[in-house]
Motif scaffolding. Structure first.
Motif, PDB file in Angstrom:
ATOM      1  N   GLY A   4      86.890  59.307 -41.653  1.00 50.12           N
ATOM      2  CA  GLY A   4      86.817  57.753 -41.408  1.00 50.12           C
ATOM      3  C   GLY A   4      88.253  57.247 -41.967  1.00 50.12           C
ATOM      4  O   GLY A   4      88.248  55.953 -42.045  1.00 50.12           O
ATOM      5  N   CYS A   5      89.156  57.539 -42.161  1.00 44.92           N
ATOM      6  CA  CYS A   5      90.466  57.086 -42.354  1.00 44.92           C
ATOM      7  C   CYS A   5      91.026  56.681 -40.903  1.00 44.92           C
ATOM      8  O   CYS A   5      91.716  57.669 -40.331  1.00 44.92           O
ATOM      9  N   HIS A   6      90.987  55.548 -40.656  1.00 46.89           N
ATOM     10  CA  HIS A   6      91.512  55.054 -39.309  1.00 46.89           C
ATOM     11  C   HIS A   6      92.613  54.142 -39.563  1.00 46.89           C
ATOM     12  O   HIS A   6      92.927  53.654 -38.353  1.00 46.89           O
ATOM     13  N   THR A   7      93.318  53.990 -40.707  1.00 45.06           N
ATOM     14  CA  THR A   7      94.296  53.103 -40.531  1.00 45.06           C
ATOM     15  C   THR A   7      95.480  54.035 -41.478  1.00 45.06           C
ATOM     16  O   THR A   7      95.103  54.987 -42.194  1.00 45.06           O
ATOM     17  N   GLU A  58      94.871  53.585 -45.129  1.00 48.97           N
ATOM     18  CA  GLU A  58      93.554  54.484 -45.572  1.00 48.97           C
ATOM     19  C   GLU A  58      94.062  55.770 -45.813  1.00 48.97           C
ATOM     20  O   GLU A  58      93.704  56.729 -46.759  1.00 48.97           O
ATOM     21  N   LEU A  59      94.822  56.453 -44.622  1.00 49.99           N
ATOM     22  CA  LEU A  59      95.088  57.973 -44.743  1.00 49.99           C
ATOM     23  C   LEU A  59      96.293  58.148 -46.168  1.00 49.99           C
ATOM     24  O   LEU A  59      96.150  59.158 -46.437  1.00 49.99           O
ATOM     25  N   ARG A  60      97.176  57.286 -46.022  1.00 51.15           N
ATOM     26  CA  ARG A  60      98.116  57.441 -47.218  1.00 51.15           C
ATOM     27  C   ARG A  60      97.214  57.372 -48.621  1.00 51.15           C
ATOM     28  O   ARG A  60      97.422  58.153 -49.484  1.00 51.15           O
ATOM     29  N   ASP A  61      96.522  56.464 -48.861  1.00 51.72           N
ATOM     30  CA  ASP A  61      95.787  56.377 -50.033  1.00 51.72           C
ATOM     31  C   ASP A  61      94.738  57.542 -50.381  1.00 51.72           C
ATOM     32  O   ASP A  61      94.647  58.017 -51.535  1.00 51.72           O
ATOM     33  N   ARG A  86      97.160  60.535 -32.641  1.00 48.72           N
ATOM     34  CA  ARG A  86      96.690  61.423 -31.559  1.00 48.72           C
ATOM     35  C   ARG A  86      95.103  61.899 -31.873  1.00 48.72           C
ATOM     36  O   ARG A  86      94.365  61.848 -31.146  1.00 48.72           O
ATOM     37  N   GLU A  87      94.757  61.839 -33.266  1.00 50.62           N
ATOM     38  CA  GLU A  87      93.413  61.987 -33.508  1.00 50.62           C
ATOM     39  C   GLU A  87      92.555  60.635 -33.467  1.00 50.62           C
ATOM     40  O   GLU A  87      91.592  61.107 -32.740  1.00 50.62           O
ATOM     41  N   LEU A  88      92.830  59.627 -33.465  1.00 48.40           N
ATOM     42  CA  LEU A  88      92.106  58.407 -33.040  1.00 48.40           C
ATOM     43  C   LEU A  88      92.032  58.074 -31.495  1.00 48.40           C
ATOM     44  O   LEU A  88      90.958  57.973 -31.251  1.00 48.40           O
ATOM     45  N   LYS A  89      92.845  58.928 -30.983  1.00 47.49           N
ATOM     46  CA  LYS A  89      92.926  58.830 -29.363  1.00 47.49           C
ATOM     47  C   LYS A  89      91.855  59.911 -29.022  1.00 47.49           C
ATOM     48  O   LYS A  89      90.926  59.784 -28.216  1.00 47.49           O
ATOM     49  N   THR A  90      91.978  61.043 -29.957  1.00 45.84           N
ATOM     50  CA  THR A  90      90.696  62.030 -29.540  1.00 45.84           C
ATOM     51  C   THR A  90      89.424  61.424 -29.770  1.00 45.84           C
ATOM     52  O   THR A  90      88.310  61.980 -29.089  1.00 45.84           O
ATOM     53  N   ILE A  91      89.313  60.939 -30.995  1.00 48.63           N
ATOM     54  CA  ILE A  91      88.022  60.425 -31.429  1.00 48.63           C
ATOM     55  C   ILE A  91      87.372  59.069 -30.391  1.00 48.63           C
ATOM     56  O   ILE A  91      86.485  59.171 -30.015  1.00 48.63           O
ATOM     57  N   GLN A  92      88.208  58.445 -29.942  1.00 47.77           N
ATOM     58  CA  GLN A  92      87.931  57.437 -28.889  1.00 47.77           C
ATOM     59  C   GLN A  92      87.423  57.983 -27.703  1.00 47.77           C
ATOM     60  O   GLN A  92      86.697  57.586 -26.865  1.00 47.77           O
ATOM     61  N   SER A  93      88.207  59.012 -27.216  1.00 42.64           N
ATOM     62  CA  SER A  93      87.865  59.560 -25.937  1.00 42.64           C
ATOM     63  C   SER A  93      86.317  60.379 -25.981  1.00 42.64           C
ATOM     64  O   SER A  93      85.716  60.654 -25.089  1.00 42.64           O
TER      65      SER A  93
END
Length: 79
Positions: free
Chosen positions: A38-41, A44-47, A68-75
Motif C-alpha cells: 500500500g505504499c504508493h507515494t 509513504e515508501l520512505r517513511d 515500475r511497481e506502480l505500473k505493474t499494479i495498475q496494469s
C-alpha cells in the motif's frame, strides 16, 4: 571452461538480497513488498522503509522501483 570465467562469476551475489539503500540496509524486495502493501507515494515508501533517509544517493533508484511497481499494479488492475 577456463578458471578465468569461473572466477568472474560470483555465485554469492545470487544469494544475497540486493541492497538499494546501503545506509539503512533496505533491499529491493523490502521496497517491492512495501509498495504491494500500500505504499504508493515516495513519502509513504520512505517513511515505511527508511530508504533514502541516510545520504540520499539511492533516491533515484527508489523512485524507479516505485514507478515500475506502480505500473505493474495498475496494469494488473486493468485486466
Amino acid at each position: 571452461m577456463n578458471s578465468t570465467s569461473v572466477d568472474a562469476f560470483d555465485i554469492n551475489s545470487l544469494m544475497r538480497p540486493k541492497r538499494v539503500c546501503l545506509c539503512n540496509l533496505v533491499t529491493e524486495k523490502e521496497l517491492v513488498d512495501a509498495i504491494k502493501a500500500g505504499c504508493h507515494t515516495f513519502e509513504e515508501l520512505r517513511d515505511t522503509t527508511r530508504a533514502t533517509t541516510g545520504c540520499g544517493t539511492c533516491t533515484g533508484q527508489v523512485m524507479e522501483i516505485l514507478q515500475r511497481e506502480l505500473k505493474t499494479i495498475q496494469s494488473g488492475q486493468a485486466q
